[in-house]
Design a protein around this motif. Sequence first.
Motif, PDB file in Angstrom:
ATOM      1  N   VAL A   1       6.602  48.550  24.329  1.00  0.00           N
ATOM      2  CA  VAL A   1       7.126  49.880  24.634  1.00  0.00           C
ATOM      3  C   VAL A   1       7.405  49.946  26.130  1.00  0.00           C
ATOM      4  N   ARG A   2       8.634  50.254  26.491  1.00  0.00           N
ATOM      5  CA  ARG A   2       9.058  50.184  27.890  1.00  0.00           C
ATOM      6  C   ARG A   2       8.268  51.123  28.798  1.00  0.00           C
ATOM      7  N   LYS A   3       7.944  52.301  28.328  1.00  0.00           N
ATOM      8  CA  LYS A   3       7.208  53.255  29.164  1.00  0.00           C
ATOM      9  C   LYS A   3       5.739  52.890  29.322  1.00  0.00           C
ATOM     10  N   LEU A   4       5.209  52.078  28.424  1.00  0.00           N
ATOM     11  CA  LEU A   4       3.787  51.733  28.455  1.00  0.00           C
ATOM     12  C   LEU A   4       3.517  50.313  28.927  1.00  0.00           C
ATOM     13  N   ASP A   5       4.547  49.522  29.180  1.00  0.00           N
ATOM     14  CA  ASP A   5       4.319  48.115  29.500  1.00  0.00           C
ATOM     15  C   ASP A   5       3.549  47.900  30.798  1.00  0.00           C
ATOM     16  N   GLY A   6       3.586  48.849  31.702  1.00  0.00           N
ATOM     17  CA  GLY A   6       2.812  48.732  32.935  1.00  0.00           C
ATOM     18  C   GLY A   6       1.324  48.946  32.738  1.00  0.00           C
ATOM     19  N   PHE A   7       0.955  49.591  31.640  1.00  0.00           N
ATOM     20  CA  PHE A   7      -0.454  49.868  31.369  1.00  0.00           C
ATOM     21  C   PHE A   7      -1.119  48.802  30.500  1.00  0.00           C
ATOM     22  N   ALA A   8      -0.343  47.913  29.926  1.00  0.00           N
ATOM     23  CA  ALA A   8      -0.903  46.859  29.072  1.00  0.00           C
ATOM     24  C   ALA A   8      -1.857  45.939  29.832  1.00  0.00           C
ATOM     25  N   PRO A   9      -1.508  45.488  31.042  1.00  0.00           N
ATOM     26  CA  PRO A   9      -2.465  44.652  31.767  1.00  0.00           C
ATOM     27  C   PRO A   9      -3.760  45.379  32.124  1.00  0.00           C
ATOM     28  N   VAL A  10      -3.676  46.687  32.303  1.00  0.00           N
ATOM     29  CA  VAL A  10      -4.888  47.464  32.581  1.00  0.00           C
ATOM     30  C   VAL A  10      -5.821  47.397  31.370  1.00  0.00           C
ATOM     31  N   ALA A  11      -5.256  47.598  30.189  1.00  0.00           N
ATOM     32  CA  ALA A  11      -6.058  47.514  28.965  1.00  0.00           C
ATOM     33  C   ALA A  11      -6.628  46.114  28.790  1.00  0.00           C
ATOM     34  N   LEU A  12      -5.824  45.097  29.096  1.00  0.00           N
ATOM     35  CA  LEU A  12      -6.301  43.722  28.991  1.00  0.00           C
ATOM     36  C   LEU A  12      -7.415  43.425  29.989  1.00  0.00           C
ATOM     37  N   CYS A  13      -7.260  43.907  31.208  1.00  0.00           N
ATOM     38  CA  CYS A  13      -8.309  43.692  32.224  1.00  0.00           C
ATOM     39  C   CYS A  13      -9.616  44.344  31.800  1.00  0.00           C
ATOM     40  N   ILE A  14      -9.529  45.561  31.325  1.00  0.00           N
ATOM     41  CA  ILE A  14     -10.734  46.275  30.908  1.00  0.00           C
ATOM     42  C   ILE A  14     -11.383  45.595  29.710  1.00  0.00           C
TER      43      ILE A  14
END
Length: 148
Positions: free
Chosen positions: A67-80
């Motif tokens: 999802v283009r609007k959420l792709d910046g938050f995916a690494p945050v979820a992965l890091c956590i």
Amino acid sequence: MTAKQDTPVKKAAGFYVGIAAVVLCLAAAIMYGINFKSMEYKEPIYDSTVWILLSVTAVIAAAMLMVRKLDGFAPVALCIGSGISFLMYVHLIIWPVADTIYGIEPFPHIQEVIICAALLLLSFIVSEVSLYMRKTKVIETKAETKTA
């Protein structure tokens, strides 16, 4: 529609690094879920919370990357997710590793423990790298280059 939604985009390097982090997270979840369920060292070293957290994190991050609007938050979820899982994993394996290092009582599955720890740590590091990279880049059309 806004101008941001109208502009054509191409996946940048951060997207592919994020996908690599998702694959590493999923590989760690599979390895942990399959190999550690039957292992025991004075007490069980398997906790289903680690497996669930890794699996859910990988699935959610993969969906967010699409999802283009959420792709910046995916690494945050992965890091956590991978960071917390790694810390929980270290808590579970600290005694078998310490006893093996000090020669008290060797743990026969130490190689699997180290490989899974490396996968968890790599997943965290790669997701951290992806956090600071661009996920998409705007494609310049020919009409824009002529007028500019």
